[in-house]
Design an enzyme around this catalytic site. Sequence first.
Site, short mmCIF file in Angstrom:
data_model
loop_
_atom_site.label_atom_id
_atom_site.label_comp_id
_atom_site.label_asym_id
_atom_site.label_seq_id
_atom_site.Cartn_x
_atom_site.Cartn_y
_atom_site.Cartn_z
N HIS A 67 0.35 2.68 3.35
CA HIS A 67 0.13 3.93 2.61
C HIS A 67 -0.46 3.63 1.23
CE1 HIS A 67 4.07 2.75 1.08
NE2 HIS A 67 4.00 3.66 0.13
N HIS A 69 0.29 4.09 -2.03
CA HIS A 69 0.94 3.81 -3.32
C HIS A 69 0.49 2.47 -3.90
CE1 HIS A 69 4.42 6.84 -2.49
NE2 HIS A 69 3.35 7.42 -3.00
N ASP A 71 1.90 0.07 -5.47
CA ASP A 71 2.64 -1.17 -5.22
C ASP A 71 2.39 -1.71 -3.81
OD1 ASP A 71 4.29 1.12 -4.37
OD2 ASP A 71 5.87 -0.34 -3.98
N HIS A 72 1.54 -1.02 -3.04
CA HIS A 72 1.17 -1.47 -1.69
C HIS A 72 -0.32 -1.82 -1.59
CE1 HIS A 72 5.06 -0.14 0.17
NE2 HIS A 72 5.11 0.40 -1.03
N HIS A 123 7.25 9.91 3.59
CA HIS A 123 7.16 9.28 2.26
C HIS A 123 5.82 9.68 1.63
CE1 HIS A 123 7.76 6.25 -0.85
NE2 HIS A 123 6.62 5.69 -0.55
N ASP A 142 7.18 2.05 3.51
CA ASP A 142 8.28 2.71 2.80
C ASP A 142 8.85 3.88 3.60
OD1 ASP A 142 7.82 0.96 0.73
OD2 ASP A 142 7.09 2.46 -0.69
N HIS A 180 10.54 -3.12 0.76
CA HIS A 180 11.35 -3.29 -0.45
C HIS A 180 12.73 -3.89 -0.15
CE1 HIS A 180 8.79 -1.06 -3.34
NE2 HIS A 180 8.43 -0.36 -2.28
#
Length: 268
Positions: A67, A69, A71-72, A123, A142, A180
Amino acid sequence: MRLCDLISDYPMIKIDALPAFNDNYIWLLQEPTNRRCAVVDPGDAAPVLAWLDENPGWQLSDILITHHHSDHVGGVESLKAATGARVSGPANERIPARDVALNDGDQLEVLGLSFSVMAVPGHTIGHIAYVQPEQHWLFCGDTLFAAGCGRLFEGTPAQMYASLSRFAELPEQTHVYCTHEYTLSNLRFAVAVEPGNSRLQQRFEEVTQWRQEGCISLPSTIGLEKSTNPFLRCETPEVIASAVRHCDTALKDSVAVFAALRSWKDTF
Ligand code: ZN
Ligand code: FE
């Protein structure tokens, strides 16, 4: 078919976690015969480039994204520029440098294995997961976490509940590679929801020990999640009772129980 034929049909792939930021893991899949590797959700390029530096001769062939975001996807562009890796990600989200746009039911060949794509909104709206059915791997970003699930940033409780229910139908031995290290705090919540679940208590003690020793708590398995993750247990009497008690109102179905648990967890 003889066992050696079965083995030779599939490359032996090793999976390691490269830690990133505070609590992210970048999953690194390594295929030693051809010295090729792939990563899932590289939010940061540095840990992957460091690994490639320490392992000369290895080539990064693929970057898989679940996805949008940061942090990905934060490391995608520099990793692609440095290695020429192919970038695959959800069709319905903006993914930097994406080469392959994936939808539900698509198949993707990575390191000689075929992965199937599941659309799992909740999410984020376009979130996808990757399943490798012969090796029993699930890369779920996530969406599902060990003993928990992702926050609902874009989707509805009904969408997330449907996505998690699809995961619950995978074989119990399926390894769950989420992004995570949230397991211990998720388990604290899970125990508050379902104090009478002895398998959950046992998992809480086990993971507490692992984390004290600095060990990773992943991957999990679908079987373990089904027996200890409250978000996959919205039909269990004790989970329903706790959700009802917490929000002090009747809950008409499993989606309502899920929604109550998710908003409870948001402020836990
Ligand atoms: Zn996310
Ligand atoms: Fe994340």
